[in-house]
Design an enzyme around this catalytic site. Structure first.
Site, PDB file in Angstrom:
ATOM      1  N   ASP A 170       0.787  -1.233   0.000  1.00 52.70           N
ATOM      2  CA  ASP A 170       0.000   0.000   0.000  1.00 52.70           C
ATOM      3  C   ASP A 170       0.823   1.289   0.000  1.00 52.70           C
ATOM      4  O   ASP A 170       0.253   2.380   0.108  1.00 52.70           O
ATOM      5  CB  ASP A 170      -0.943   0.017   1.215  1.00 52.70           C
ATOM      6  N   ASP A 219      -6.016  -4.119  -6.435  1.00 51.12           N
ATOM      7  CA  ASP A 219      -5.741  -2.793  -5.870  1.00 51.12           C
ATOM      8  C   ASP A 219      -4.297  -2.367  -6.122  1.00 51.12           C
ATOM      9  O   ASP A 219      -3.988  -1.166  -6.243  1.00 51.12           O
ATOM     10  CB  ASP A 219      -5.962  -2.783  -4.353  1.00 51.12           C
TER      11      ASP A 219
END
Length: 413
Positions: A115, A177
């Site tokens: 992330d 993602d």
């Protein structure tokens, strides 16, 4: 008889008048001003400690806060950067800088998951785009190198969740993602980082394109690979309804991600793929253009919506429209994006006085019973990004360039 004729003529004139009325134009500035108001409410109520807004439960009035390690930590400073870009307000710039710098430790520690792009590029990346601050550049370069340590050349993708290797026996797992994190690698390679960062990003996009999608171009949330051979083991879901369902936000990551990869590479295969993953999403949307959390969930019309997916896709469509040579298709993308934003900007989705976020009705992790029908910070981020992009496009400007020059900002004060 005369009365009937007069009535008929009156109705004909009235109907013609209604047909000639143009639909009310979407007011971009009104909704950006709304975002400024809501953000200032959040800033006024924020704790003294550097905590990042993440979500607001249904019926609640205040944010739940997280630390810099949370995967959503970059969206709040990124939101402030977009509002500074719109207003030129030095107070918003100062707050955007403060909350961005709170994330600095991410650039100097080992990678714990994928992330880093969400965290650092949404914050420092937007700050660099608007200020050219050398500190921001150095932080992005360091973080890109850290993210690169998760790349497995045998597989050809970045490992998403190291913790799941043992916890779920997912040897090398990659989630859709992860496509969004590639932007930081592309940017770092342009700013003096290693060319290998560019090569990793391209390889990741290619491998994902080959393994993450079903025949109809809907996306698996997760693909698990053999670490040694690099071969695909299986495609599955984690946050969607089922392995073979179309999780709304996952499809949004694909639309946004492949549009961005085309921008960075100019390789037509990525643009073609962006069109394909977009079509299946648009074809299955409900009439109001806000998706249910998963397109294949049971009792669909009773399922919660996901405003975050709608905002994400609206922003991606605005960019995709600028690369689409077919003028009719480009117009369709832009019209759909504007209609999505219009619905999100209605009283049905704007938070207004209910709480200080921008939007209601997002769905985070439905199978985990987490953040269902919440206000969520990344919905706000992509909503304001889409509004700023639309304003630039309507003004004939590059959607990635600063909305105002520094001279214009100074003159405005």
């Amino acid at each position: 008889m005369k009365k009937i004729l007069i009535f008929a003529m009156t109705m004909t004139i009235a109907m013609a008048s209604c047909q000639n009325k143009k639909p009310k134009a979407f007011d971009i500035d009104k909704n950006l001003a709304y975002c400024v108001t809501q953000a200032n409410k959040t800033l006024a109520a924020a704790p003294d400690s550097l905590a990042i807004p993440r979500n607001i439960a249904p019926g609640a009035k205040t944010w739940n806060y997280v630390g810099y390690e949370d995967w959503t930590s970059g969206f709040w400073p990124g939101t402030l950067w977009y509002l500074y870009e719109y207003t030129g307000d030095s107070v918003l710039k100062k707050q955007a800088d403060k909350y961005s710098r709170f994330l600095t430790p991410l650039s100097i520690r080992s990678a714990t998951d994928h992330d880093l792009g969400f965290q650092v590029y949404c914050s420092f990346g937007n700050g660099l785009r608007l200020t050219q601050d050398k500190d921001y550049k150095n932080i992005i370069l360091k973080t890109a190198d850290t993210l690169a340590t998760l790349f497995n050349p045998k597989v050809g993708t970045i490992l998403s969740w190291p913790g799941m290797v043992k916890e779920k026996n997912w040897p090398h797992n990659t989630i859709i993602d992860n496509m969004i994190n590639l932007e930081m690698l592309f940017e770092a390679s342009k700013m003096g980082g290693s060319k290998s960062l560019y090569d990793m990003a391209v390889k990741h996009a290619e491998t994902t394109m080959n393994n993450h999608f079903k025949k109809d171009y809907s996306v698996y949330h997760v693909v698990v690979y053999d670490t040694v051979t690099g071969k695909k083991i299986k495609g599955m879901t984690h946050q969607g309804y089922a392995d073979n369902s179309m999780w709304a936000r996952g499809q949004g990551w694909a639309i946004y991600g492949y549009t961005m990869v085309y921008r960075e590479t100019k390789d037509p295969k990525f643009l073609d793929f962006a069109h394909k993953v977009t079509k299946v999403y648009l074809d299955r949307l409900p009439k109001d253009l806000i998706p249910y959390w998963d397109f294949d969930a049971p009792n669909l019309t009773k399922e919660p919506r996901d405003a975050s997916a709608a905002a994400l896709v609206a922003s991606g469509l605005i960019e995709l429209s600028t690369y689409t040579k077919d003028k009719a298709l480009a117009k369709t993308y832009l019209d759909k994006a504007e209609a999505m934003l219009a619905e999100l900007s209605s009283s049905r989705y704007q938070s207004g006085n209910a709480n200080p976020s921008f939007l209601l009705h997002s769905t985070g992790h439905y199978p985990n019973k987490s953040e269902i029908d919440y206000s969520i910070i990344y919905a706000d981020y992509y909503y304001v990004e889409a509004l700023v992009r639309l304003k630039k496009l309507k003004s004939g400007k590059d959607i990635l360039a600063p909305l105002q020059s520094n001279k214009a900002i100074v003159a405005k004060k």
